[in-house]
Structure formats: structure tokens, C-alpha cells
Design an enzyme around this catalytic site. Structure first.
Site, PDB file in Angstrom:
ATOM      1  N   GLN A   1       0.852  -1.196   0.000  1.00  0.00           N
ATOM      2  CA  GLN A   1       0.000   0.000   0.000  1.00  0.00           C
ATOM      3  C   GLN A   1       0.886   1.244   0.000  1.00  0.00           C
ATOM      4  OE1 GLN A   1      -3.669  -0.235   0.912  1.00  0.00           O
ATOM      5  NE2 GLN A   1      -3.751   1.861   0.212  1.00  0.00           N
ATOM      6  N   PHE A   2       1.336   1.667  -1.184  1.00  0.00           N
ATOM      7  CA  PHE A   2       2.235   2.816  -1.253  1.00  0.00           C
ATOM      8  C   PHE A   2       1.577   4.100  -0.763  1.00  0.00           C
ATOM      9  CE2 PHE A   2       0.040   3.593  -5.206  1.00  0.00           C
ATOM     10  CZ  PHE A   2       0.156   4.958  -5.420  1.00  0.00           C
ATOM     11  N   THR A   3       0.253   4.152  -0.775  1.00  0.00           N
ATOM     12  CA  THR A   3      -0.434   5.384  -0.360  1.00  0.00           C
ATOM     13  C   THR A   3      -0.315   5.651   1.134  1.00  0.00           C
ATOM     14  OG1 THR A   3      -2.563   4.239  -0.146  1.00  0.00           O
ATOM     15  CG2 THR A   3      -2.075   5.279  -2.281  1.00  0.00           C
TER      16      THR A   3
END
Length: 150
Positions: free
Chosen positions: A78-80
Site C-alpha cells: 500500500q504505497f499510499t
């Protein structure tokens, strides 16, 4: 490295309406990786993840870990989680690791995690457009961050 941990009764990942990963009782982990994260960051998150006492005992107190529960894990990149929303109206992702670096670190993280005595470990698909279905139990949601905050 940053992880959002949710105690779940069930969780699954779907891609194009097809289930690619699914767990029952355990933890859903959304994992964010920075370009400067090290194996020490991974070890810290993994140690916390498997030993954190967030499941209730017979007295209703959070005294049991995922190991005690013989629970399952679902890990989704989950890069966000490193999205910066302080300026403007669109989040910036400069703290998220470059895709190629993050993918390698994600693979190392998952490999290290799979060495733990956890009943079942499932993962999402790195950089895929996923639907993550989470049945949060409690609800219990916690944030782990390997970066020291003073």
C-alpha cells in the site's frame, strides 16, 4: 516502513472479480515501504506484528498475539500509506519507494514473514489494482511505524 494492522474475522483480495488471496480469523496488514527502509525496519515490523497482543483472552482483555491465536495473515502492499496530504489537494508520494525498489523490499519482507510460525500467510499482488475486503473485528486498527518519532 509503515503498517496498518486490522484484526479481522475475514479478509480477501480480489483482482478483476477473482479472489487471489483469502484468510479467516487473523490480521489484515497494509504495508507501506519507503526507499530508505532497511531489513532492520522489516524485522521491527515483523516482530511487532507477530507478538503484538491484540486478540482478546477469556477475560476480554487484549492479551493474545496472532501466534497465540493460531491466526492467519493477509499482507497487501500500500504505497499510499506514505501519501503526504499537507499541501494542496492531491497527495504527494515522494516518500514512497520507487516501484522497483519497493517491490524487491516487499518480496524480502514477505519471505522473512513466511519464516514465522504463522498458520497461513497470504499476499496481494504487488502494484495490481486490487479490491481488499476487510471484516474488521472490534474494530481494532493499529498503526506500526519503524521510523522513530520524537
Amino acid at each position: 516502513m509503515r503498517a496498518v494492522i486490522q484484526r479481522v474475522t475475514a479478509s480477501e483480495v480480489r483482482i478483476n472479480n477473482e479472489t487471489v488471496a483469502k484468510i479467516g480469523h487473523g490480521l489484515n496488514v497494509l504495508l507501506g515501504i519507503k526507499d530508505d527502509d532497511t531489513e532492520a525496519d522489516m524485522d521491527y515490523i515483523i516482530n511487532k506484528l507477530v507478538n503484538l497482543r491484540i486478540f482478546e483472552d477469556e477475560d476480554g482483555k487484549m492479551n493474545r498475539s496472532i501466534l497465540d491465536e493460531e491466526g492467519e495473515l493477509l499482507v497487501v502492499s500500500q504505497f499510499t500509506l506514505y501519501g503526504d496530504c499537507r499541501k494542496g489537494r492531491r497527495p504527494g508520494f515522494t516518500r514512497s519507494g520507487p516501484v522497483d525498489v519497493a517491490e524487491k523490499k516487499y518480496a524480502i519482507f514477505v519471505d522473512k514473514l513466511k519464516r514465522q510460525p504463522i498458520k497461513k500467510i497470504e499476499t496481494g499482488v504487488f502494484q495490481a489494482e486490487m479490491e481488499v475486503l476487510i471484516v474488521n473485528d472490534g474494530p481494532v486498527t493499529l498503526l506500526l511505524d519503524s521510523e522513530k518519532v520524537f
